[in-house]
Design a protein around this motif. Structure first.
Motif, short mmCIF file in Angstrom:
data_model
loop_
_atom_site.label_atom_id
_atom_site.label_comp_id
_atom_site.label_asym_id
_atom_site.label_seq_id
_atom_site.Cartn_x
_atom_site.Cartn_y
_atom_site.Cartn_z
N ARG A 34 0.91 -1.19 0.17
CA ARG A 34 -0.07 0.01 -0.13
C ARG A 34 0.88 1.18 0.11
O ARG A 34 1.89 1.31 0.67
CB ARG A 34 -1.01 0.09 1.33
CG ARG A 34 -1.88 1.14 1.14
CD ARG A 34 -2.38 2.02 2.63
NE ARG A 34 -1.33 1.90 3.24
CZ ARG A 34 -0.48 3.27 3.27
NH1 ARG A 34 -0.72 4.04 2.42
NH2 ARG A 34 0.61 3.34 4.04
N THR A 36 0.67 5.71 -0.31
CA THR A 36 0.09 7.01 -0.93
C THR A 36 0.47 7.40 -2.33
O THR A 36 1.80 7.58 -2.58
CB THR A 36 0.47 8.00 0.27
OG1 THR A 36 -0.14 7.59 1.34
CG2 THR A 36 -0.10 9.10 -0.40
N ARG A 38 -0.18 10.29 -5.38
CA ARG A 38 -0.57 11.89 -5.61
C ARG A 38 -0.87 11.95 -7.08
O ARG A 38 -0.95 13.25 -7.41
CB ARG A 38 0.47 12.61 -4.98
CG ARG A 38 0.83 12.57 -3.47
CD ARG A 38 1.91 13.25 -2.82
NE ARG A 38 1.92 13.23 -1.45
CZ ARG A 38 2.48 12.12 -0.54
NH1 ARG A 38 3.22 11.22 -1.36
NH2 ARG A 38 2.58 12.02 0.56
N LEU A 110 8.90 14.82 0.54
CA LEU A 110 7.57 14.30 -0.14
C LEU A 110 7.36 15.08 -1.52
O LEU A 110 6.67 14.77 -2.32
CB LEU A 110 6.26 14.16 0.56
CG LEU A 110 6.54 13.40 1.98
CD1 LEU A 110 5.40 13.46 2.96
CD2 LEU A 110 6.74 11.81 1.71
N HIS A 171 -5.41 12.99 2.42
CA HIS A 171 -5.16 14.46 2.55
C HIS A 171 -6.03 15.09 3.67
O HIS A 171 -7.06 15.04 3.76
CB HIS A 171 -5.53 14.76 1.05
CG HIS A 171 -5.18 16.30 0.62
ND1 HIS A 171 -4.01 16.82 1.02
CD2 HIS A 171 -5.88 17.18 -0.11
CE1 HIS A 171 -4.03 18.14 0.55
NE2 HIS A 171 -5.06 18.17 -0.15
N ILE A 209 10.43 5.51 0.57
CA ILE A 209 10.72 5.71 2.31
C ILE A 209 10.73 4.45 2.63
O ILE A 209 10.26 3.34 2.18
CB ILE A 209 9.26 6.34 2.75
CG1 ILE A 209 8.08 5.83 2.16
CG2 ILE A 209 9.39 7.82 2.41
CD1 ILE A 209 6.73 6.21 2.83
C1 LIG Z 1 -3.48 12.05 8.94
C2 LIG Z 1 -2.73 11.89 7.58
C3 LIG Z 1 -2.64 13.19 7.00
C4 LIG Z 1 -1.84 12.98 5.53
N1 LIG Z 1 -2.16 14.42 4.98
C5 LIG Z 1 -1.62 14.54 3.86
C6 LIG Z 1 -1.40 15.33 2.87
O1 LIG Z 1 -2.13 16.35 3.23
N2 LIG Z 1 -0.86 15.70 1.95
C7 LIG Z 1 -0.08 14.68 1.32
O2 LIG Z 1 0.54 14.71 0.18
N3 LIG Z 1 0.13 13.43 2.07
C8 LIG Z 1 -0.52 13.33 3.34
N4 LIG Z 1 -0.52 11.88 4.15
C9 LIG Z 1 0.45 10.88 3.60
C10 LIG Z 1 1.41 10.70 4.26
O3 LIG Z 1 2.64 11.75 3.79
C11 LIG Z 1 1.89 9.31 3.89
O4 LIG Z 1 1.09 8.28 4.32
C12 LIG Z 1 3.29 9.02 4.22
O5 LIG Z 1 4.50 9.72 3.69
C13 LIG Z 1 3.57 7.45 4.37
O6 LIG Z 1 3.59 7.01 2.84
P1 LIG Z 1 2.89 5.90 2.62
O7 LIG Z 1 1.24 6.30 2.67
O8 LIG Z 1 2.90 5.66 1.01
O9 LIG Z 1 3.19 4.68 3.24
C14 LIG Z 1 -1.14 11.99 5.30
C15 LIG Z 1 -1.07 10.83 6.06
C16 LIG Z 1 -1.97 10.92 7.20
C17 LIG Z 1 -2.11 9.41 7.98
#
Ligand SMILES: Cc1cc2nc3c(=O)[nH]c(=O)nc-3n(C[C@H](O)[C@H](O)[C@H](O)COP(=O)(O)O)c2cc1C
Length: 221
Positions: A34, A36, A38, A110, A171, A209
């Motif tokens: 999994r 994140t 963009r 990021l 987000h 990461i």
């Molecule tokens: C509560 C929360 C808020 C987040 N807010 C943002 C955000 O506003 N913008 C963004 O680009 N990523 C956001 N993220 C994503 C994190 O940056 C991301 O989960 C983290 O870098 C780890 O990467 P992965 O999800 O690929 O493991 C958020 C994650 C969480 C859990």
């Protein structure tokens, strides 16, 4: 007056030890993948999949079973555009004024900025609201462990989307009260996360990461 709840036998099938291990390993491998994302392709996603994942999120445990959550599934391009404009307005202030130098350093790697094109490119946005309190018969009633409950439901939602084969971005263009106005949600609800959901754009790259190894995140006593 509290009404009683009936109890019925638990539906449960005990797996063999071998199956337990096999399933836990398979799930771990799935979850390791999994990420994140963009950048989304504009390809539409079947609505049923999104609704199933949201229904799965609604199976989360919650304090006193009060289920203090509400989800809004946004597919309308005009509403997505409004959300993008409002989010970018807040994020511009965040990046220019609200974020501390320390936080900016943390998120620098990021490579994000105030621009949020994914809020329009993703075929769907799911806004997750917590119900800080509830109104019953015109009386304001307390909800319990709201943040914990909605956090768990959001985790299930992200897991369900990943399991189904979609990608998402948690987000938080805070403050997110603009979501109440645009999505017409009542004052007892507060947005906690906005999830653009869809398929990744072709050639999408993600930050390289590392996750904490299990011996650093777990203590067994
Ligand atoms: C509560 C929360 C808020 C987040 N807010 C943002 C955000 O506003 N913008 C963004 O680009 N990523 C956001 N993220 C994503 C994190 O940056 C991301 O989960 C983290 O870098 C780890 O990467 P992965 O999800 O690929 O493991 C958020 C994650 C969480 C859990």
């Amino acid at each position: 007056m509290n009404s009683k709840i009936n109890f019925s036998p638990l539906e449960y099938e005990k797996p063999s030890t071998e199956d337990l291990v096999k399933r836990s390993r398979a799930f771990l491998e799935l979850m390791k993948k999994r990420r994140t994302v963009r950048e989304f392709s504009g390809e539409p996603v079947p609505e049923e999949v999104l609704v199933n994942c949201i229904e799965a999120a609604g199976t989360a445990p919650s304090g006193a079973h009060l289920q203090p959550w509400h989800f809004v599934l946004v597919r309308d391009p005009q509403i997505k555009k409004q959300i993008r404009q409002a989010a970018e307005k807040e994020e511009r202030i965040n990046y220019e004024m609200r974020y501390s130098e320390e936080m900016k350093k943390e998120i620098e790697k990021l490579e994000t900025n105030f621009e949020k094109p994914f809020l329009e490119h993703a075929p769907a946005l799911i806004a997750v609201f917590k119900e800080s309190y509830r109104i019953e018969n015109n009386i304001r009633r307390k909800n319990y462990y709201v943040n914990e409950s909605v956090g768990i439901a959001t985790g299930l939602l992200i897991t369900a989307l990943h399991y189904s084969g979609l990608v998402a971005l948690p987000h938080t263009p805070s403050p997110m009260r603009f979501l109440n106005d645009i999505l017409k949600r009542p004052g007892n609800e507060s947005p906690i996360i906005l999830l653009p959901v869809g398929y990744p754009a072709e050639g999408t790259r993600v930050p390289d990461i590392k996750r904490k190894p299990v011996d650093k995140l777990l203590t067994v006593i």
